[in-house]
Design a protein around this motif. Structure first.
Motif, PDB file in Angstrom:
ATOM      1  N   THR A 137       0.832  -1.205   0.000  1.00 59.12           N
ATOM      2  CA  THR A 137       0.000   0.000   0.000  1.00 59.12           C
ATOM      3  C   THR A 137       0.864   1.252   0.000  1.00 59.12           C
ATOM      4  OG1 THR A 137      -1.825  -1.104   1.151  1.00 59.12           O
ATOM      5  CG2 THR A 137      -1.759   1.306   1.247  1.00 59.12           C
ATOM      6  N   PHE A 138       1.904   1.273   0.821  1.00 58.56           N
ATOM      7  CA  PHE A 138       2.781   2.435   0.842  1.00 58.56           C
ATOM      8  C   PHE A 138       3.482   2.621  -0.503  1.00 58.56           C
ATOM      9  CE2 PHE A 138       3.079   2.035   5.667  1.00 58.56           C
ATOM     10  CZ  PHE A 138       2.207   3.081   5.865  1.00 58.56           C
ATOM     11  N   ARG A 139       3.856   1.529  -1.154  1.00 61.28           N
ATOM     12  CA  ARG A 139       4.470   1.656  -2.477  1.00 61.28           C
ATOM     13  C   ARG A 139       3.456   2.154  -3.500  1.00 61.28           C
ATOM     14  NH1 ARG A 139       6.311  -3.528  -4.190  1.00 61.28           N
ATOM     15  NH2 ARG A 139       5.385  -4.540  -2.366  1.00 61.28           N
ATOM     16  N   LEU A 140       2.203   1.747  -3.328  1.00 61.49           N
ATOM     17  CA  LEU A 140       1.137   2.259  -4.197  1.00 61.49           C
ATOM     18  C   LEU A 140       0.969   3.766  -4.007  1.00 61.49           C
ATOM     19  CD1 LEU A 140      -1.374   1.668  -6.090  1.00 61.49           C
ATOM     20  CD2 LEU A 140      -2.693   1.465  -3.960  1.00 61.49           C
ATOM     21  N   LEU A 141       0.917   4.211  -2.762  1.00 60.82           N
ATOM     22  CA  LEU A 141       0.760   5.640  -2.469  1.00 60.82           C
ATOM     23  C   LEU A 141       1.960   6.436  -2.964  1.00 60.82           C
ATOM     24  CD1 LEU A 141      -0.701   5.537   1.174  1.00 60.82           C
ATOM     25  CD2 LEU A 141      -1.938   5.588  -0.999  1.00 60.82           C
ATOM     26  N   ALA A 142       3.159   5.884  -2.780  1.00 59.76           N
ATOM     27  CA  ALA A 142       4.359   6.571  -3.259  1.00 59.76           C
ATOM     28  C   ALA A 142       4.336   6.698  -4.772  1.00 59.76           C
ATOM     29  CB  ALA A 142       5.617   5.823  -2.807  1.00 59.76           C
ATOM     30  N   GLY A 143       3.875   5.641  -5.459  1.00 63.85           N
ATOM     31  CA  GLY A 143       3.783   5.676  -6.916  1.00 63.85           C
ATOM     32  C   GLY A 143       2.773   6.687  -7.412  1.00 63.85           C
ATOM     33  N   ALA A 144       1.806   7.020  -6.554  1.00 63.55           N
ATOM     34  CA  ALA A 144       0.810   8.047  -6.885  1.00 63.55           C
ATOM     35  C   ALA A 144       1.240   9.419  -6.383  1.00 63.55           C
ATOM     36  CB  ALA A 144      -0.547   7.676  -6.291  1.00 63.55           C
ATOM     37  N   ASP A 145       2.536   9.545  -6.044  1.00 68.23           N
ATOM     38  CA  ASP A 145       3.104  10.798  -5.536  1.00 68.23           C
ATOM     39  C   ASP A 145       2.407  11.278  -4.269  1.00 68.23           C
ATOM     40  OD1 ASP A 145       5.022  10.907  -7.538  1.00 68.23           O
ATOM     41  OD2 ASP A 145       3.723  12.050  -8.900  1.00 68.23           O
ATOM     42  N   TRP A 146       1.957  10.330  -3.462  1.00 71.21           N
ATOM     43  CA  TRP A 146       1.289  10.642  -2.197  1.00 71.21           C
ATOM     44  C   TRP A 146       0.142  11.628  -2.403  1.00 71.21           C
ATOM     45  CZ3 TRP A 146       3.345   7.183   0.955  1.00 71.21           C
ATOM     46  CH2 TRP A 146       4.693   6.862   0.865  1.00 71.21           C
ATOM     47  N   ALA A 147      -0.575  11.467  -3.503  1.00 64.38           N
ATOM     48  CA  ALA A 147      -1.676  12.388  -3.819  1.00 64.38           C
ATOM     49  C   ALA A 147      -2.649  12.467  -2.646  1.00 64.38           C
ATOM     50  CB  ALA A 147      -2.405  11.922  -5.072  1.00 64.38           C
ATOM     51  N   GLU A 148      -3.065  13.674  -2.331  1.00 63.29           N
ATOM     52  CA  GLU A 148      -3.898  13.887  -1.149  1.00 63.29           C
ATOM     53  C   GLU A 148      -5.184  13.074  -1.195  1.00 63.29           C
ATOM     54  OE1 GLU A 148      -5.743  17.613   1.472  1.00 63.29           O
ATOM     55  OE2 GLU A 148      -4.883  17.967  -0.513  1.00 63.29           O
ATOM     56  N   ASP A 149      -5.840  13.035  -2.356  1.00 59.24           N
ATOM     57  CA  ASP A 149      -7.100  12.305  -2.434  1.00 59.24           C
ATOM     58  C   ASP A 149      -6.889  10.798  -2.272  1.00 59.24           C
ATOM     59  OD1 ASP A 149      -5.756  12.246  -4.888  1.00 59.24           O
ATOM     60  OD2 ASP A 149      -7.611  11.906  -6.022  1.00 59.24           O
ATOM     61  N   VAL A 150      -5.776  10.291  -2.790  1.00 59.84           N
ATOM     62  CA  VAL A 150      -5.487   8.856  -2.658  1.00 59.84           C
ATOM     63  C   VAL A 150      -5.175   8.518  -1.202  1.00 59.84           C
ATOM     64  CG1 VAL A 150      -3.945   6.998  -3.376  1.00 59.84           C
ATOM     65  CG2 VAL A 150      -4.678   8.707  -5.035  1.00 59.84           C
ATOM     66  N   CYS A 151      -4.344   9.328  -0.570  1.00 57.89           N
ATOM     67  CA  CYS A 151      -4.011   9.087   0.842  1.00 57.89           C
ATOM     68  C   CYS A 151      -5.252   9.202   1.725  1.00 57.89           C
ATOM     69  CB  CYS A 151      -2.942  10.074   1.307  1.00 57.89           C
ATOM     70  SG  CYS A 151      -1.295   9.791   0.611  1.00 57.89           S
TER      71      CYS A 151
END
Length: 315
Positions: A137-151
């Motif tokens: 999950t953290f790698r997924l969020l990092a790949g999405a540039d920690w986008a606010e809506d995704v986080c």
């Protein structure tokens, strides 16, 4: 308890055989390992398809019942480790971030729903599965540039009613929240270190928000104590390591080196913060949440005490 569990899952398997979920779902629950392995590969192919209708909520629930039982049937350590890794990696091979979050939501619903039925002999392998999903999950969020809506979507997944870090749902097993507290920072550090190219700075305030909220609102003193001892205190100590004398630096374990070298407060686009500034901002966030009216009085006192102890302020 184990015999009742087997009976219940026997009924589950019969239901899966008649489900309208993706056709391979029923094979995930097969007694034959080769059949289950093929089903996992088919699942990976299915989730990676660019053009498909979103999986409906009922079908996602059925799919995850099959996946849960598939993992239940894995009975050798190396097989369990490989399967846990394969299942977690599905988050990173789905066709979109939205699809990945939907799949992740199904995972957490299944884990919370089934957790209390996991017998003692199988508990360790499910701890491992949760750990693998946290890392992915953290790698997924990092790949999405920690986008606010995704986080934020992920955080709501954890803290909503039925979520593993929901403070007010008595159905959620406390042991699951304790396990997340134990592994969260470690897996975040690993994910930041493993992501290539290096991701944008990890927004610690955002990523720790579920634990800060749980600490503020939990009715259980043991839960608060676990969060402070396994999340707040280790991180604050690591952030203070630059100012610590050499002898104390050597005692700091873990130090979360990769994370602290590439972290910020809440805005990755503004760049990373130095540890001292980041520590001050996180302490202020804890203080501000402690001051909110919905924070429980017992938690407020403990959070204020943590702030005073960490900043050297007097009562």
């Amino acid at each position: 308890m184990a015999s009742n569990w087997r009976l219940r899952h026997g009924r589950l398997i019969r239901k899966l055989m008649m489900t309208s979920a993706p056709p391979f779902a029923k094979h995930l629950a097969s007694n034959d390992k080769k059949t289950r392995d093929k089903a996992v590969k088919s699942l990976a192919t299915f989730l990676a398809m660019d053009e498909r209708d979103p999986i409906s909520k009922p079908d996602m629930d059925k799919l995850w019942k099959g996946i849960f039982y598939c993992f239940w049937m894995s009975d050798k350590p190396l097989v369990q480790q490989a399967l846990a890794a394969d299942l977690a990696e599905l988050l990173l091979t789905t066709s979109s971030t939205t699809s990945a979050l939907s799949f992740l939501s199904g995972f957490w619903e299944a884990i919370v729903r089934e957790w209390n039925g996991i017998d003692r002999l199988r508990l360790d392998k499910y701890y491992m599965l949760v750990r693998r999903f946290i890392n992915a999950t953290f790698r997924l969020l990092a790949g999405a540039d920690w986008a606010e809506d995704v986080c934020n979507t992920y955080n709501k997944m954890l803290t909503r009613e039925g979520g593993p870090l929901c403070p007010n749902d008595q159905r959620v097993p406390s042991g699951l929240a304790y396990h997340l507290a134990d592994i969260y920072l470690e897996e975040l550090d690993k994910a930041v270190a493993a992501t290539e190219p290096p991701p944008l700075p990890a927004p610690l305030s955002t990523l720790l928000s579920p634990f800060i909220s749980l600490a503020a609102q939990t009715p259980t003193s043991i839960t608060y104590k676990r969060i402070q001892s396994e999340v707040f205190s280790p991180l604050l100590e690591a952030l203070a390591a630059d100012d610590a004398p050499p002898a104390k630096k050597r005692r700091l374990d873990p130090d979360y080196a990769a994370l602290l070298a590439n972290a910020c407060f809440d805005q990755p686009s503004t760049g990373k913060l130095d540890p001292t500034t980041l520590r001050q901002k996180l302490l202020r966030r804890i203080f501000d949440v402690a001051s909110e009216p919905e924070t429980r009085d017992s938690s407020r006192r403990k959070m204020y005490a943590l702030f005073r102890q960490s900043t050297g302020e007097e009562d």
